[in-house]
Scaffold this motif. Sequence first.
Motif, PDB file in Angstrom:
ATOM      1  N   GLY A  61      -6.121  -5.505   8.306  1.00 32.54           N
ATOM      2  CA  GLY A  61      -6.727  -4.633   9.024  1.00 32.54           C
ATOM      3  C   GLY A  61      -7.262  -5.032  10.439  1.00 32.54           C
ATOM      4  O   GLY A  61      -7.543  -6.329  10.234  1.00 32.54           O
ATOM      5  N   ARG A 113      -3.718   0.763  19.770  1.00 26.19           N
ATOM      6  CA  ARG A 113      -2.352   1.119  19.180  1.00 26.19           C
ATOM      7  C   ARG A 113      -1.362  -0.041  19.266  1.00 26.19           C
ATOM      8  O   ARG A 113      -0.581  -0.599  18.343  1.00 26.19           O
ATOM      9  CB  ARG A 113      -1.858   2.298  19.565  1.00 26.19           C
ATOM     10  N   ASP A 116      -2.012  -3.050  17.091  1.00 27.69           N
ATOM     11  CA  ASP A 116      -1.979  -2.802  15.772  1.00 27.69           C
ATOM     12  C   ASP A 116      -0.239  -2.685  15.504  1.00 27.69           C
ATOM     13  O   ASP A 116       0.256  -3.001  14.353  1.00 27.69           O
ATOM     14  CB  ASP A 116      -2.055  -1.168  15.286  1.00 27.69           C
ATOM     15  N   SER A 135      -1.595   3.025   3.879  1.00 26.30           N
ATOM     16  CA  SER A 135      -2.800   2.527   3.086  1.00 26.30           C
ATOM     17  C   SER A 135      -3.043   1.066   3.912  1.00 26.30           C
ATOM     18  O   SER A 135      -2.188   0.741   4.878  1.00 26.30           O
ATOM     19  CB  SER A 135      -2.307   2.354   1.694  1.00 26.30           C
ATOM     20  N   GLN A 136      -4.155   0.656   3.496  1.00 23.69           N
ATOM     21  CA  GLN A 136      -4.429  -0.726   4.106  1.00 23.69           C
ATOM     22  C   GLN A 136      -3.768  -1.921   3.249  1.00 23.69           C
ATOM     23  O   GLN A 136      -4.185  -3.034   3.447  1.00 23.69           O
ATOM     24  CB  GLN A 136      -6.079  -0.737   4.252  1.00 23.69           C
ATOM     25  N   GLU A 197      -9.490   3.383   9.473  1.00 25.65           N
ATOM     26  CA  GLU A 197      -8.471   4.198   9.726  1.00 25.65           C
ATOM     27  C   GLU A 197      -8.763   5.618   9.979  1.00 25.65           C
ATOM     28  O   GLU A 197      -7.975   6.242  10.819  1.00 25.65           O
ATOM     29  CB  GLU A 197      -7.526   4.294   8.403  1.00 25.65           C
ATOM     30  N   GLN A 198      -9.833   6.070   9.328  1.00 30.96           N
ATOM     31  CA  GLN A 198     -10.157   7.644   9.802  1.00 30.96           C
ATOM     32  C   GLN A 198     -10.638   7.617  11.003  1.00 30.96           C
ATOM     33  O   GLN A 198     -10.344   8.427  11.616  1.00 30.96           O
ATOM     34  CB  GLN A 198     -11.198   7.992   8.680  1.00 30.96           C
ATOM     35  N   THR A 200      -9.703   5.737  13.559  1.00 34.59           N
ATOM     36  CA  THR A 200      -8.591   5.405  14.266  1.00 34.59           C
ATOM     37  C   THR A 200      -7.829   6.999  14.294  1.00 34.59           C
ATOM     38  O   THR A 200      -7.297   7.626  15.655  1.00 34.59           O
ATOM     39  CB  THR A 200      -7.558   4.542  14.026  1.00 34.59           C
ATOM     40  N   GLN A 201      -7.593   7.744  13.449  1.00 37.74           N
ATOM     41  CA  GLN A 201      -6.849   9.110  13.423  1.00 37.74           C
ATOM     42  C   GLN A 201      -7.833   9.989  14.043  1.00 37.74           C
ATOM     43  O   GLN A 201      -7.255  10.922  15.022  1.00 37.74           O
ATOM     44  CB  GLN A 201      -6.805   9.690  11.825  1.00 37.74           C
TER      45      GLN A 201
END
Length: 240
Positions: A61, A113, A116, A135-136, A197-198, A200-201
């Motif tokens: 991550g 982004r 990533d 998933s991570q 991740e949440q 980032t969403q």
Amino acid sequence: MNLFDDMIKDISAELDRLAPTECARLAEPSRVWRDVGEHHMILASEMAYELGGQNTLGLSGCFYTTQPLLSLGGVYLYGSDLAQIQANRSYARIVFVQLEETGDEEAQYRKFREIDYVRYHIHPEGYMARISPVSQREPVRIARKALAEKKMSFGDIGQMYLGRYEKISGVCNVNVIFVTHEKFDYRALEQKLGRAEQITQSLSHIFTDLNMDCSTCSQKTVCDEVEGLRVLHFGQNRRT
Ligand code: SF4
């Protein structure tokens, strides 16, 4: 944008909890490890072991901040290097990135982004990362040949990642951290990665979706819990 600062602080504290002798800032290798240029398969019969294989966890991550990182830029290892590992074990590849503060949150999000996506475009010889976009998890197969004949190390692999990150404009400092220490809390890290991740969403929604109604928005739970997201969205709207 400093939405990930608390997570960077917590993960750094968890790493500090390991004996200081278990942490090394790896010297820059004199060679450049080969990138095979495309996804390559390492068969089970060709591998020495899998980091994150079977009953172990392989995680990765990225976390971003515009605050100065506490550590010098470079590649860090907590635990054993590739040559010392004999069998599957848990592993994490954590990246802390310090970005230039420009005041333009949307541009910073786009930069996130871009950083990533680097992981999808790195294919080190003898090192097959199986990346899951949902998933991570990032288990990595290590080729026996790369260890025996070329003495592949985390220094080689980390330098490859570091070089790619440092080429991106606006990146001020990067820590590429490998963890193989048996006492590290991989489950706690997995939870933080899920949280990141949440967030980032939610950022993706804020910068790409016109829905401004929190009561019907799929990101409501995250925005209720993470300070700064709602302010960011409504501040963003005022500017556009
Ligand atoms: S601020 Fe409201 S509309 Fe914007 S992402 Fe969060 S919940 Fe959705």
